[in-house]
Design a protein around this motif. Structure first.
Motif, short mmCIF file in Angstrom:
data_model
loop_
_atom_site.label_atom_id
_atom_site.label_comp_id
_atom_site.label_asym_id
_atom_site.label_seq_id
_atom_site.Cartn_x
_atom_site.Cartn_y
_atom_site.Cartn_z
N LEU A 142 0.80 -1.22 0.00
CA LEU A 142 0.00 0.00 0.00
C LEU A 142 0.84 1.27 0.00
O LEU A 142 0.56 2.21 -0.76
CB LEU A 142 -0.94 0.00 1.21
N ALA A 143 1.86 1.32 0.84
CA ALA A 143 2.66 2.53 0.93
C ALA A 143 3.39 2.82 -0.37
O ALA A 143 3.34 3.94 -0.90
CB ALA A 143 3.64 2.43 2.09
N LEU A 144 4.05 1.82 -0.92
CA LEU A 144 4.83 2.05 -2.13
C LEU A 144 3.96 2.27 -3.35
O LEU A 144 4.28 3.07 -4.22
CB LEU A 144 5.79 0.87 -2.36
N ALA A 145 2.82 1.57 -3.42
CA ALA A 145 1.94 1.73 -4.57
C ALA A 145 1.29 3.11 -4.63
O ALA A 145 0.86 3.56 -5.69
CB ALA A 145 0.85 0.66 -4.56
N THR A 146 1.22 3.79 -3.49
CA THR A 146 0.58 5.11 -3.46
C THR A 146 1.59 6.24 -3.30
O THR A 146 1.20 7.40 -3.09
CB THR A 146 -0.44 5.19 -2.30
#
Length: 383
Positions: free
Chosen positions: A52-56
């Motif tokens: 979630l963190a890296l994808a956003t």
């Protein structure tokens, strides 16, 4: 050509992000000009924060918190790119991977560290917390988590209970006056993929306790302890949730969240797909590639690749699954929205060999898939 790559992690081998990168490398060998969109998928367990963190375009933080046995562990959590949402995975603080098989004992493991991560997110001012609760080593009903946030669990002498699920058998009173008031102002979304109740034959202890080191006798003991916990927590909160679906998730952490917060429970893959904007990204895609460590009949009923396939099908997009292994009943996914499935190993090999060479094998399998796709495009153009 635009391809969305959205795999789950290959448990014990590669994170979802590394799987996606390996698939991308293989595809680009055949279609060097392809536009690739990578969306690592996680269902709430290990890799959830990273996905979630890296994808956003978010940020990762590291916090030292008590692990499942109370020893300090360095846990990673994150912020999403929106700047207002935190993402936490309980596996990073209270997970099975943090202790050796010989140390597994759900009578004493605690979710205290998970609570400390929630508090850390509150301290940084986040008003929305997304919590993945897969991969737990615990069976404490979320009592440790709640203690970290100000709830008191007292025995008949008015003393605070010791950590772990077994101690709940001595629970006499739950006091919520000290519960962190910021929780009331915080949107808490829980990624949860199980519907088990807290206690009974399908409850946390009897179903999942043996995976965490419980003998049948210990599992029965823990089930009784969680029954006591449910009764006393009901008295302290006015909430009767012991039989509610999801209460037994993560050794009863689901119940603790239901008792002491206003958390909203959602399927893990849906949480990831919503946060990453999967629907808008897939609308202009020509193909979706997903994957997982092993595919069998269970994949068709709620695992991450099928969540990806279901969303892609809403937009009429073809979906292919690259799997580390095709097991009994894997063809069932073809009847539930998957267009094709491929096994990654090119020849018979041991699981150990597959895991040691996973990046190379995935990249080569993706290249083979891309070459087959190229043949199909050529045949279509010939028509």
């Amino acid at each position: 050509m635009r391809i969305v790559i959205a795999p789950d992690s290959y448990k014990g081998s590669l994170s979802a992000l590394r799987v996606a990168s390996a698939i991308e490398a293989g595809v680009l060998r055949v279609f060097p000009d392809a536009e690739i969109v990578k969306i690592p998928i996680a269902d709430g367990g290990e890799g959830f924060v990273e996905a979630l963190a890296l994808a956003t375009g978010g940020t990762l933080f590291t916090e030292e918190v008590p692990g499942p046995l109370g020893r300090p562990v360095r846990s990673t959590w994150g912020a999403l790119g929106d700047g207002r949402s935190a993402v936490i995975e309980m596996a990073a603080a209270s997970g099975m991977s943090l202790i050796s098989p010989q140390e597994r004992d759900p009578r004493i493991t605690t979710t205290l560290g998970t609570g400390r991560l929630i508090k850390a997110a509150l301290d940084r001012g986040f008003c929305r917390i997304i919590l993945g609760i897969g991969g737990s080593a615990t069976n404490d009903g979320g009592a440790g988590m709640a203690q970290a946030l100000g709830v008191s669990f007292l025995d008949s002498d008015g003393k605070e209970l010791s950590p772990g699920g077994a101690a709940l058998a001595n629970l006499s009173e739950v006091r919520t006056a000290g519960l962190d008031p910021r929780l009331k102002e915080t949107e808490l979304i829980v990624a949860c993929d199980v519907d088990n109740p807290l206690i009974g034959p399908r409850g946390a202890s009897l179903v999942y306790g043996p995976q965490k080191g419980a003998t049948p006798e210990v599992a029965a003991q823990l089930d009784n302890a969680l029954k006591r916990f449910g009764e006393i927590a009901f008295q302290g909160t006015g909430k009767d949730i012991a039989s509610r679906p999801g209460a037994g998730a993560a050794g009863g952490l689901g119940a603790g969240l239901m008792f002491f917060t206003d958390a909203e429970f959602r399927p893990g893959v849906d949480v990831v797909l919503n946060v990453t904007g999967f629907d808008s990204l897939v609308q202009t895609a020509d193909l979706v590639i997903t994957g997982e460590g092993a595919t069998d009949f269970q994949t068709a009923f709620g695992k991450a690749p099928m969540g990806v396939a279901a969303r892609a099908k809403r937009h009429g997009k073809p979906v292919v699954c690259l799997s580390g292994g095709l097991l009994d009943g894997s063809e069932e996914v073809l009847r539930h929205g998957m267009d094709a499935i491929f096994s990654i190993p090119p020849r018979p090999m041991s699981l150990q060999e597959c895991m040691e060479n996973a990046p190379m094998l995935i990249e080569e399998a993706a290249e083979r898939l891309a070459r087959l796709l190229k043949v199909g495009v050529g045949l279509k153009n010939a028509d």
